[in-house]
Scaffold this active site. Structure first.
Site, PDB file in Angstrom:
ATOM      1  CG  HIS A  96      -2.334   0.535   0.798  1.00  4.18           C
ATOM      2  ND1 HIS A  96      -3.482   0.283   1.532  1.00  4.18           N
ATOM      3  CD2 HIS A  96      -2.722   1.300  -0.243  1.00  4.18           C
ATOM      4  CE1 HIS A  96      -4.514   0.889   0.953  1.00  4.18           C
ATOM      5  NE2 HIS A  96      -4.081   1.512  -0.140  1.00  4.18           N
ATOM      6  CG  ASP A 119      -6.172  -0.483   4.649  1.00  7.14           C
ATOM      7  OD1 ASP A 119      -5.240   0.079   4.034  1.00  7.14           O
ATOM      8  OD2 ASP A 119      -6.003  -1.493   5.386  1.00  7.14           O
ATOM      9  CG  ASP A 123      -2.585   1.845   5.288  1.00  6.47           C
ATOM     10  OD1 ASP A 123      -2.780   1.396   4.143  1.00  6.47           O
ATOM     11  OD2 ASP A 123      -2.566   1.142   6.310  1.00  6.47           O
ATOM     12  CG  HIS A 136       2.662  -1.660   4.402  1.00  5.55           C
ATOM     13  ND1 HIS A 136       2.098  -2.908   4.234  1.00  5.55           N
ATOM     14  CD2 HIS A 136       3.149  -1.634   5.673  1.00  5.55           C
ATOM     15  CE1 HIS A 136       2.224  -3.593   5.360  1.00  5.55           C
ATOM     16  NE2 HIS A 136       2.860  -2.836   6.257  1.00  5.55           N
ATOM     17  CG  ASP A 229      -5.390  -5.221   5.054  1.00  5.91           C
ATOM     18  OD1 ASP A 229      -4.175  -4.955   5.238  1.00  5.91           O
ATOM     19  OD2 ASP A 229      -6.274  -4.351   5.127  1.00  5.91           O
ATOM     20  CD  GLU A 272      -0.178  -4.254   1.749  1.00  2.00           C
ATOM     21  OE1 GLU A 272       0.325  -5.358   2.032  1.00  2.00           O
ATOM     22  OE2 GLU A 272       0.411  -3.178   1.924  1.00  2.00           O
TER      23      GLU A 272
END
Ligand SMILES: N[C@@H](CCCCC(O)O)C(=O)O
Ligand SMILES: [Mn+2]
Ligand SMILES: [Mn+2]
Ligand SMILES: [Mn+2]
Length: 314
Positions: A96, A119, A123, A136, A229, A272
């Site tokens: 990412h 997500d 992040d 990431h 994810d 990812e």
């Protein structure tokens, strides 16, 4: 709605090998053919190649800074070109950290944009709040105007200028947010729909509120940055940082169907996917198949079925 996979087999934003193999597995699953079956004019811009930056000594905790900086500069130029070609850009990761280049390049082409970040994670660690050093976990902080003073200029990152306003970002699927990230999200008043809100409101209401929120700020082009994810590990296990309690396959696809019908989807990241993180081949197949279905949802596939406008019964 031309789909344009430009792929970035890159893994240096985190420490687990294998995520660089994500794009090939998604291609091998027939993404281009299935996009064409939806009527998309697809151009595969191929894989970006990244030169070896070793020795890429850590800077404090930060890992692979030079490699990540150089890769994202190259990706930014590539995504800008795809957008200036008049296409919807599709970036297949890779980890990412690549959202830095993807969103920067998109913004270079279209100016102000909104970001829907799907997500398990925010992040949004800065280089000074990260506890893993993996970039990431930091891309959003590099992109936001409001965090400019919190992100030092790093080697191979001098090209990067913040290009997104915090008010133009919506997070969906959060369930593993670090304290510093949570502080930042609250401080900046970023719109978030964690898994608690997904449970409370249901995905249809989440998407309604997301689109109302974004259209109230002007109908800017949407950059969808989708971390696989976000989907529950029971469905998408082959990824580097799985977290239980994720989106169902149906919720994940609903998000893409809903964003597609806004007509504002201008670039998509699908990142990812890490084939090496699957315990079995079925784990990898399920993860890759879900990634493909999410992308097809972005380009008009709906579960009621599709047929081409010029179809005629024989
Ligand atoms: N918050 C963690 C985990 C980040 C996960 C990155 C990606 O998978 O969303 C970190 O900063 O390393
Ligand atoms: Mn073209
Ligand atoms: Mn992510
Ligand atoms: Mn994640």
């Amino acid at each position: 709605r031309p789909g344009k996979p430009s792929s970035s087999p890159f893994c240096k934003g985190q420490s687990r090998g294998g995520v660089e193999d994500g794009p090939e597995r998604i291609r091998a699953a027939g993404l281009q053919r299935r996009l064409q079956q939806l009527g998309c004019a697809v151009k595969d811009y191929g894989n970006l190649t990244f030169e070896d930056m070793s020795p890429d000594e850590p800077m404090g905790l930060l890992k692979s800074v030079r490699a990540v900086g150089a890769a994202n500069q190259k990706l930014s130029e590539a995504v800008r070109a795809v957008k200036e070609d008049g296409h919807t850009a599709v970036m297949l990761g890779g980890d990412h950290s690549l959202a830095i280049g993807s969103i920067h390049g998109h913004s270079a082409a279209v100016g102000e944009l909104s970001v829907v970040w799907v997500d398990a994670h925010a992040d949004i660690n800065t280089p000074l709040t990260t506890y893993t050093g993996n970039i990431h976990g930091q891309p959003v902080s590099y992109l936001l105007h409001e965090l400019r003073s919190k992100v030092p200029v790093l080697p191979n990152f001098s090209w990067l200028k913040p290009c997104v306003s915090a008010a133009d970002v919506v997070f969906i699927g959060l369930r593993d947010v670090d304290p510093a990230e949570h502080y930042i999200l609250k401080m900046l008043g970023v719109k978030t729909f964690s898994m608690s809100e997904v449970d409370q409101l249901g995905v249809a209401r989440v998407m309604e509120e997301t689109c109302d929120y974004l259209s109230a700020r002007g109908k800017k082009p949407i950059h969808l940055s989708y971390d696989i994810d976000a989907i529950d590990p029971s469905v998408a296990p082959a990824t580097g940082t799985p977290v239980v309690g994720g989106l169902t396959y149906r919720e994940g696809v609903y998000i893409t169907e809903h964003l597609c019908q806004t007509g504002l989807l201008s670039a998509v990241d699908l990142v990812e996917v890490n084939p090496l993180r699957g315990q079995t081949e079925e784990d990898v197949r399920s993860t890759v198949s879900t990634a493909v279905d999410l992308l097809l949802g972005c380009f008009g596939r709906v579960r009621e079925g599709n047929h081409l406008p010029d179809y005629r019964l024989p």
